[in-house]
Scaffold this motif. Structure first.
Motif, PDB file in Angstrom:
ATOM      1  N   TYR A   1       0.831  -1.203   0.000  1.00 44.99           N
ATOM      2  CA  TYR A   1       0.000   0.000   0.000  1.00 44.99           C
ATOM      3  C   TYR A   1       0.871   1.260   0.000  1.00 44.99           C
ATOM      4  O   TYR A   1       0.612   2.226  -0.733  1.00 44.99           O
ATOM      5  N   ALA A   2       1.902   1.259   0.862  1.00 41.99           N
ATOM      6  CA  ALA A   2       2.764   2.433   0.987  1.00 41.99           C
ATOM      7  C   ALA A   2       3.557   2.679  -0.304  1.00 41.99           C
ATOM      8  O   ALA A   2       3.734   3.828  -0.720  1.00 41.99           O
ATOM      9  N   ILE A   3       4.018   1.601  -0.942  1.00 41.56           N
ATOM     10  CA  ILE A   3       4.728   1.746  -2.214  1.00 41.56           C
ATOM     11  C   ILE A   3       3.803   2.361  -3.256  1.00 41.56           C
ATOM     12  O   ILE A   3       4.191   3.264  -4.016  1.00 41.56           O
ATOM     13  N   CYS A   4       2.577   1.883  -3.306  1.00 42.21           N
ATOM     14  CA  CYS A   4       1.603   2.392  -4.259  1.00 42.21           C
ATOM     15  C   CYS A   4       1.347   3.882  -4.022  1.00 42.21           C
ATOM     16  O   CYS A   4       1.315   4.683  -4.967  1.00 42.21           O
ATOM     17  N   PHE A   5       1.173   4.262  -2.773  1.00 38.64           N
ATOM     18  CA  PHE A   5       0.946   5.668  -2.440  1.00 38.64           C
ATOM     19  C   PHE A   5       2.177   6.496  -2.798  1.00 38.64           C
ATOM     20  O   PHE A   5       2.067   7.636  -3.274  1.00 38.64           O
ATOM     21  N   GLY A   6       3.359   5.935  -2.575  1.00 32.92           N
ATOM     22  CA  GLY A   6       4.595   6.628  -2.928  1.00 32.92           C
ATOM     23  C   GLY A   6       4.720   6.852  -4.422  1.00 32.92           C
ATOM     24  O   GLY A   6       5.137   7.929  -4.874  1.00 32.92           O
TER      25      GLY A   6
END
Length: 288
Positions: free
Chosen positions: A190-195
């Motif tokens: 999720y965090a990679i996607c948001f990044g």
């Protein structure tokens, strides 16, 4: 009349590619996290200020700032999702909307406090250079932004299709629980996607600033059209976001030509309503 229409068409497509680039981040975040990121416009504004200050104080060209700004904003997006949005939302989509709205308000008010509401732009040697395309003279910066934005879609597609991280993102988007069962770290994904979504707006800022400006409210100029682009292209569709962005840029430019610049965006929302009446799932969206 044709001498006016052709430049308007080309200029509209150039701007539409930037709309698509801003919308790609929203599309990717929605496609995986299934949330609407209300902080998207504020993050674009923050990236524009970053590019502006790099140029003003360090003399770094906006295009040369890309390898600096992109990893910084990827890390910022990763940290926001992993350290703030994810833990505080407790898995609730309604909480995510409220948190991203709060982040947006905080960023904009801090920008107003530190940088005031003055409009700022940069002065670079090629800002008035033009490129002749089919008889139309287009600002050099718009041409670079157009091809830069077009290049991002196939690169993102290759990343999603050919890398392990891309496979993990697609798996989480399709079935979160199943992805957890096969060992995928969902929170990290999720965090990679948001990044990545945040890095997309940083790239848009680098491509925009040579021919645009920055104020604390500049995010509103793009984010409403970006949300429209995401829905019109088909929620979660990268190709749909590109097609819709180009279409909306073209419509805005032609409406601005015939109705006046102040009424240019009326055509965007008329087209939005008409297309969704005919195809509610969007241009490239799949019917439920």
């Amino acid at each position: 009349m044709s001498t006016l229409i052709l430049p308007a068409v080309i200029s509209g497509l150039m701007m539409g590619a930037v709309y698509a680039l801003v919308a790609l981040g929203l599309t990717l975040i929605y496609g995986v996290l299934h949330i609407i990121n209300f902080a998207h416009g504020s993050l674009l504004m923050l990236a524009l200020y970053a590019v502006y200050f790099l140029n003003t104080y360090l003399g770094i060209d906006p295009y040369l700032a890309i390898p600096i700004v992109l990893p910084v904003f990827f890390a910022l997006g990763y940290a926001l999702q992993r350290g703030l949005i994810g833990p505080m939302s407790s898995g609730s989509e309604q909480n995510v909307l409220l948190i991203t709205l709060a982040v947006s308000i905080i960023i904009e008010n801090l920008a107003l406090y530190f940088w005031t509401s003055n409009t700022r732009n940069i002065d670079i040697p090629y800002v008035y250079d033009t490129v002749e395309l089919f008889g139309a003279f287009i600002p050099f910066g718009r041409v670079i932004a157009f091809f830069g934005a077009l290049a991002v879609v196939p690169l993102l597609w290759l990343f999603m299709a050919k890398t392990r991280t891309g496979s993990a993102i697609r798996a989480v988007a399709i079935e979160k629980r199943g992805a957890e069962l096969v060992g995928i770290d969902v929170n990290h994904t999720y965090a990679i996607c948001f990044g990545i979504g945040t890095a997309c707006v940083a790239l848009a800022a680098c491509l925009l600033l040579p021919t645009f400006y920055v104020t604390p409210q500049v995010g509103y100029t793009f984010v409403l059209v970006a949300f429209t682009t995401v829905v019109l292209g088909g929620m979660g569709s990268l190709v749909g976001a590109l097609v819709a962005g180009l279409l909306l840029g073209l419509i805005e430019s032609l409406c601005g030509l015939f109705l006046g610049d102040s009424l240019g965006q009326i055509g965007i929302f008329i087209a939005f309503i008409l297309i969704l009446l005919l195809k509610p799932s969007g241009i490239m969206g799949k019917a439920p």
